[in-house]
Design a protein around this motif. Structure first.
Motif, PDB file in Angstrom:
ATOM      1  N   ASP A 112     -11.721   5.557  -0.793  1.00  0.00           N
ATOM      2  CA  ASP A 112     -12.432   5.054   0.388  1.00  0.00           C
ATOM      3  C   ASP A 112     -13.907   5.455   0.335  1.00  0.00           C
ATOM      4  O   ASP A 112     -14.789   4.643   0.616  1.00  0.00           O
ATOM      5  N   LYS A 113     -14.178   6.710  -0.052  1.00  0.00           N
ATOM      6  CA  LYS A 113     -15.551   7.203  -0.151  1.00  0.00           C
ATOM      7  C   LYS A 113     -16.344   6.419  -1.205  1.00  0.00           C
ATOM      8  O   LYS A 113     -17.531   6.167  -1.048  1.00  0.00           O
ATOM      9  N   ASN A 123     -15.818   3.340  -1.897  1.00  0.00           N
ATOM     10  CA  ASN A 123     -15.737   1.920  -1.498  1.00  0.00           C
ATOM     11  C   ASN A 123     -14.873   1.083  -2.436  1.00  0.00           C
ATOM     12  O   ASN A 123     -15.186  -0.078  -2.716  1.00  0.00           O
ATOM     13  N   GLN A 144      -2.836  10.935  -0.799  1.00  0.00           N
ATOM     14  CA  GLN A 144      -3.810  10.946   0.300  1.00  0.00           C
ATOM     15  C   GLN A 144      -5.196  11.371  -0.196  1.00  0.00           C
ATOM     16  O   GLN A 144      -6.207  10.804   0.218  1.00  0.00           O
ATOM     17  N   SER A 202      -9.096  -2.090  -1.041  1.00  0.00           N
ATOM     18  CA  SER A 202      -7.681  -1.811  -0.795  1.00  0.00           C
ATOM     19  C   SER A 202      -6.824  -2.732  -1.671  1.00  0.00           C
ATOM     20  O   SER A 202      -7.295  -3.752  -2.178  1.00  0.00           O
ATOM     21  N   LYS A 204      -6.660   8.442  -2.131  1.00  0.00           N
ATOM     22  CA  LYS A 204      -7.059   7.376  -1.198  1.00  0.00           C
ATOM     23  C   LYS A 204      -8.370   7.737  -0.504  1.00  0.00           C
ATOM     24  O   LYS A 204      -9.248   6.883  -0.340  1.00  0.00           O
ATOM     25  N   LYS A 205      -8.533   8.993  -0.121  1.00  0.00           N
ATOM     26  CA  LYS A 205      -9.764   9.435   0.535  1.00  0.00           C
ATOM     27  C   LYS A 205     -10.958   9.279  -0.413  1.00  0.00           C
ATOM     28  O   LYS A 205     -12.017   8.787  -0.024  1.00  0.00           O
ATOM     29  N   GLU A 241       0.804  -1.230   0.000  1.00  0.00           N
ATOM     30  CA  GLU A 241       0.000   0.000   0.000  1.00  0.00           C
ATOM     31  C   GLU A 241       0.836   1.278   0.000  1.00  0.00           C
ATOM     32  O   GLU A 241       0.288   2.360   0.060  1.00  0.00           O
TER      33      GLU A 241
END
Length: 139
Positions: free
Chosen positions: A74-75, A77, A67, A80, A70-71, A52
């Motif tokens: 994540d939002k 879905n 970053q 990873s 990645k945010k 990662e």
């Protein structure tokens, strides 16, 4: 003999590792065989704790761009890299670790996630995989 996709993962950039694993998983989900040949900076992502950690290939901005992406992932879905690798292996995907890269960069097998690696090989291993592949990609 079924259809096969073979990917050379030369880059260790986060987005390129994502691309290789997403394409590999897609091929496996469609009933194809899939192999990823990890070499040079791509091989670094097989090191323990490093999957990662790759930078973003464009607009990394000293890690801030990574970053932000990645945010957003994540939002949305997005799985990873650990999850994508786990899925890839569970679906029968093959990982080849480049021995020449290991020698050049002073990497030992003990430094790598050996549970992921199916074969330790050089260019001949990649050629053997690619010679009967329907799809070959260099990432």
């Amino acid at each position: 003999m079924g259809e096969k996709a073979v990917i050379v993962l030369h880059s260790g950039d986060m987005d390129k590792v994502y691309s290789a694993l997403i394409i590999g998983n897609g091929a496996l989900a469609m009933g194809m065989e899939a192999s990823i040949y990890f070499t040079f900076w791509g091989l670094m992502r097989l090191k323990k704790g490093e999957l990662e950690k790759g930078p973003l290939s464009k607009m990394n901005m000293m890690g801030m761009g990574r970053q932000m992406i990645k945010k957003r992932m994540d939002k949305a879905n997005v799985a990873s890299l650990e999850r994508l690798m786990s899925d890839y292996k569970e679906l029968g995907g093959k990982i080849i670790a480049c021995e020449m890269t290991m020698e050049i960069m002073g990497i030992t097998k003990e430094e790598l996630r050996t549970e992921w690696v199916d074969e330790w090989g050089a260019v001949g291993s990649y050629i053997q995989e690619a010679r009967d592949a329907n799809i070959t990609l260099f990432i």
